[in-house]
Motif scaffolding. Structure first.
Motif, PDB file in Angstrom:
ATOM      1  N   LEU A  98      68.934  65.431 -15.301  1.00  0.00           N
ATOM      2  CA  LEU A  98      69.349  66.522 -16.173  1.00  0.00           C
ATOM      3  C   LEU A  98      69.452  66.098 -17.638  1.00  0.00           C
ATOM      4  O   LEU A  98      68.905  66.755 -18.527  1.00  0.00           O
ATOM      5  CB  LEU A  98      70.691  67.083 -15.690  1.00  0.00           C
ATOM      6  N   TYR A  99      70.163  65.025 -17.904  1.00  0.00           N
ATOM      7  CA  TYR A  99      70.374  64.604 -19.299  1.00  0.00           C
ATOM      8  C   TYR A  99      69.044  64.397 -20.013  1.00  0.00           C
ATOM      9  O   TYR A  99      68.857  64.870 -21.145  1.00  0.00           O
ATOM     10  CB  TYR A  99      71.193  63.316 -19.343  1.00  0.00           C
ATOM     11  N   PHE A 100      68.122  63.723 -19.388  1.00  0.00           N
ATOM     12  CA  PHE A 100      66.863  63.375 -20.042  1.00  0.00           C
ATOM     13  C   PHE A 100      66.020  64.620 -20.297  1.00  0.00           C
ATOM     14  O   PHE A 100      65.361  64.727 -21.335  1.00  0.00           O
ATOM     15  CB  PHE A 100      66.105  62.353 -19.194  1.00  0.00           C
ATOM     16  N   ARG A 101      66.042  65.573 -19.378  1.00  0.00           N
ATOM     17  CA  ARG A 101      65.287  66.804 -19.585  1.00  0.00           C
ATOM     18  C   ARG A 101      65.868  67.622 -20.743  1.00  0.00           C
ATOM     19  O   ARG A 101      65.128  68.158 -21.573  1.00  0.00           O
ATOM     20  CB  ARG A 101      65.264  67.633 -18.297  1.00  0.00           C
ATOM     21  N   LEU A 102      67.197  67.730 -20.798  1.00  0.00           N
ATOM     22  CA  LEU A 102      67.830  68.486 -21.884  1.00  0.00           C
ATOM     23  C   LEU A 102      67.641  67.796 -23.228  1.00  0.00           C
ATOM     24  O   LEU A 102      67.380  68.445 -24.247  1.00  0.00           O
ATOM     25  CB  LEU A 102      69.320  68.673 -21.588  1.00  0.00           C
ATOM     26  N   LYS A 103      67.759  66.489 -23.226  1.00  0.00           N
ATOM     27  CA  LYS A 103      67.590  65.724 -24.465  1.00  0.00           C
ATOM     28  C   LYS A 103      66.155  65.849 -24.983  1.00  0.00           C
ATOM     29  O   LYS A 103      65.920  65.991 -26.193  1.00  0.00           O
ATOM     30  CB  LYS A 103      67.920  64.260 -24.194  1.00  0.00           C
ATOM     31  N   ASP A 104      65.207  65.818 -24.081  1.00  0.00           N
ATOM     32  CA  ASP A 104      63.797  65.832 -24.463  1.00  0.00           C
ATOM     33  C   ASP A 104      63.403  67.132 -25.156  1.00  0.00           C
ATOM     34  O   ASP A 104      62.537  67.133 -26.032  1.00  0.00           O
ATOM     35  CB  ASP A 104      62.945  65.609 -23.214  1.00  0.00           C
ATOM     36  N   VAL A 105      64.033  68.254 -24.779  1.00  0.00           N
ATOM     37  CA  VAL A 105      63.685  69.545 -25.378  1.00  0.00           C
ATOM     38  C   VAL A 105      64.676  69.967 -26.460  1.00  0.00           C
ATOM     39  O   VAL A 105      64.647  71.108 -26.936  1.00  0.00           O
ATOM     40  CB  VAL A 105      63.587  70.645 -24.293  1.00  0.00           C
ATOM     41  N   GLY A 106      65.561  69.059 -26.855  1.00  0.00           N
ATOM     42  CA  GLY A 106      66.438  69.312 -27.987  1.00  0.00           C
ATOM     43  C   GLY A 106      67.593  70.253 -27.737  1.00  0.00           C
ATOM     44  O   GLY A 106      68.049  70.937 -28.664  1.00  0.00           O
TER      45      GLY A 106
END
Length: 665
Positions: free
Chosen positions: A80-88
């Motif tokens: 979850l964290y990486f997906r949210l971080k990746d799209v700002g």
């Protein structure tokens, strides 16, 4: 319980690899990758879709706040964290993930070993104990959620701020805890976080047949669903959250979410990703999982589950009574556990069952033999029919119709969703059906060449006998093919010449469908239910009425309207239409028997009582045979894959006595 997280991550990774979800980070957190079946892909797709929908809504709602935070409880190896971080989407939001200490320590090591993950995290520290991984906006916490003091210490050490808007996430986590402990966790979160939302995704409906198989699966794994019996449905879960201090709460099962909250273009994208033919299992899985969003202290209240269109309400019709299902006394070791098969009454007391997928010679496979049920002195015997030449070709979802004494015609069917060019077969009986031993009867299958196109190249269709101007026909309607998910055409197949006749048909044609029912009535054909073009059940009752020079379509009204369903069976008896079993998008009640008075349009629903059975009775992908003199229904086979919980096939035929409900109706 920890193993369920790893299995879930593998399934999500497989779904991402086939384009169901977008997640390029999960492979770094999953060791050995395995390809899952399309049904599993769909199940994890709808889970990810519902959870991401609610999370993104929360982040958009709180973007004007200087700070926000997400507490993912029992996060496992989620990305979850990486997906949210990746799209700002994490401008001012910190993500805290909580799981058992050994799980988060393993996850921390995986992250440190993946440069692509570290590039998103930035500088990271951590130490053995409660917080083994700590970066600016991402922290892993090791704690047992059932031990609130331990959880509070870990949160305090990680720097959680109880005054900022906080979203709690629990994906299939609370169900593994004792109800008293999970309730205490909900109450604690509501008490200590004045501005918060809670996102819950887990199971429901434990007592119906699918729910019983689901419970048995988790119990075998050593991860029993401990709170499911106390909170069995969405209503009970809403009441639970309100009782624990949450101010607003909404919930819907996954059929409702997919139908009401998923844009049509996204539904179409999903349906085109892979060849798929497990509609019943997909809808049953979705009716046994729900998503819930609760909030407190947020103005206006956080309500992400807002339908964009109408859909099923989750409640089925109230039954007027019950019909008990009685196990048949069958004398034989031959197996009738199967689905997608067809059964036909050859003559009084003699039932032929062909095809399907199920248990045969100790294996799960496409059936290669045909079975006979013979009744004598109130008992049934079952045996495998001797094939004089060749063997059954393994097809399922076909039709079988007796067109003359000792002669039946097989139309269509498939061996896989991408192979359906099976055409037609003659089945000719030799020997005496009056003998008590099934082995005294043999069957000679004869493939018809050339195969009729497009009439025979389909499956999940119907084939109904009609007589027009002194000639016998099969009215072939609907179904699906390897290239068309739904067919709406029809053909009048002459049963002697095996050619299709151009008989005129007036009136507006019914919408395309498959997995419907069709019965002969008054020289025409009654078509009920089915699954439509967007994989939604239909509730229409259409009548192909015979006229002097052809036929005419008309819609028959019922009071109350029929609940949309498919994968059922149907019969006409004494001026009444009987709809048996099937699948509908209502999680509260499974379909039983619906009786429609064809003279008045009055319809009444009856439940099927299973008190005399010590196993779950699944009434989809089954076959049924009406024994008119006895006013009895014989139900054969049925069931299928129960998502990742295993395969359940009804172990023996059951009978339903109809006399009481036909009289009362």
């Amino acid at each position: 319980v920890q193993c369920t997280g790893g299995s879930s991550a593998v399934s999500k990774c497989s779904a991402a690899a086939r384009g169901y979800i977008q997640d390029r980070f999960l492979p770094f957190l999953v060791g050995r990758q395995r390809r899952r079946a399309p049904l599993i892909h769909r199940g994890y797709y709808i889970r990810a879709r519902a959870v991401d929908h609610c999370i993104q809504d929360f982040l958009l709602r709180t973007r004007s706040h200087p700070r926000a935070q997400i507490l993912s409880l029992g996060a496992g190896f989620d990305s979850l964290y990486f997906r949210l971080k990746d799209v700002g989407l994490l401008h001012h939001t910190v993500v805290y993930e909580v799981d058992f200490p050994c799980v988060v320590s393993h996850k921390a090591a995986l992250i440190r070993g993946a440069e692509e993950l570290l590039a998103l995290v930035g500088d990271a520290g951590g130490e053995p104990g409660a917080v083994p991984f700590s970066a600016g906006d991402y922290k892993l916490l090791g704690a047992d959620l059932s031990q609130l003091p331990e959880l509070e210490r870990a949160l305090e050490q990680a720097g959680v701020d109880k005054e900022v808007p906080t979203l709690f996430i629990a994906e299939v986590v609370l169900a593994y805890m004792e109800s008293s402990r999970s309730d205490a966790l909900l109450s604690w979160a509501a008490e200590h976080f004045p501005c918060a939302g809670f996102l819950l995704y887990e199971q429901l409906c434990p007592q119906d047949p699918f729910g019983r198989v689901m419970q048995q699966h988790f119990a075998r794994l050593g991860s029993a669903l401990r709170s499911l019996v106390q909170y069995p449905d969405c209503g009970a879960q809403r009441s639970r959250f309100l009782a624990q201090g949450w101010g607003e709460c909404s919930a819907m099962d996954m059929n409702q979410f997919f139908t009401c909250c998923t844009p049509e273009e996204e539904q179409q994208r999903l349906q085109a990703l892979e060849p798929f033919d497990e509609y019943e299992e997909w809808h049953l899985k979705c009716s046994h999982y729900f998503v819930l969003a609760a909030s407190k202290g947020m103005e206006p209240p956080w309500t992400p589950l807002v339908p964009i269109r109408t859909g099923p309400d989750g409640h089925g019709p109230a039954p007027a009574g019950s019909v008990p299902a009685a196990p048949c006394a069958v004398s034989s070791a031959f197996d009738l556990r199967r689905f997608g098969h067809r059964s036909v009454l050859v003559q009084p007391g003699v039932v032929l069952t062909t095809g399907g997928f199920g248990q045969e010679e100790g294996q799960h496979r496409r059936a290669r033999s045909c079975q006979l049920l013979l009744r004598q002195a109130g008992r049934w015997a079952v045996g495998s029919v001797r094939m004089e030449s060749g063997r059954w070709d393994g097809r399922l979802y076909h039709t079988v119709t007796c067109v003359a004494a000792g002669l039946a015609l097989v139309v269509g069917g498939r061996t896989s969703p991408s192979r359906a060019g099976l055409g037609m077969l003659w089945l000719k009986f030799t020997g005496s059906c009056n003998a008590w031993a099934p082995a005294a009867i043999s069957l000679q299958p004869t493939r018809l060449q050339p195969a009729l196109e497009p009439a025979a190249l389909r499956w999940r269709h119907s084939a109904t006998p009609v007589t027009f101007q002194g000639q016998q026909y099969l009215f072939i309607f609907g179904g699906r093919s390897a290239t068309q998910p739904v067919l709406r055409d029809w053909h009048f197949l002459h049963t002697q010449e095996l050619s299709c006749a151009p008989i005129p048909v007036e009136g507006p044609a019914p919408e395309g469908r498959h997995s419907h029912s069709a019965c002969s009535w008054k020289g025409g054909v009654l078509v009920a239910g089915g699954l439509g073009a967007v994989e939604q059940p239909l509730g229409s009752l259409c009548f192909l009425e015979q006229l002097e020079g052809g036929f005419r379509w008309q819609v028959l009204e019922t009071r109350p309207p029929l609940v949309p369903r498919y994968s059922h069976t149907a019969h006409v008896h004494r001026g009444r239409l009987l709809l048996v079993g099937g699948v509908w998008l209502h999680s509260a009640l499974m379909p039983g028997i619906t009786i429609v008075d064809l003279a008045t349009g009055l319809s009444v629903d009856y439940a099927i009582g299973t008190e005399l059975l010590d196993w779950p009775l699944m009434l989809h992908n089954h076959s049924s045979v009406l024994l008119p003199e006895e006013e009895e229904l014989l139900l054969i086979g049925g069931g299928g894959n129960c998502f990742s919980f295993g395969t359940h096939l009804n172990p023996e035929p059951v009978s339903l006595s109809l006399r009481h409900i036909l009289t009362s109706h």
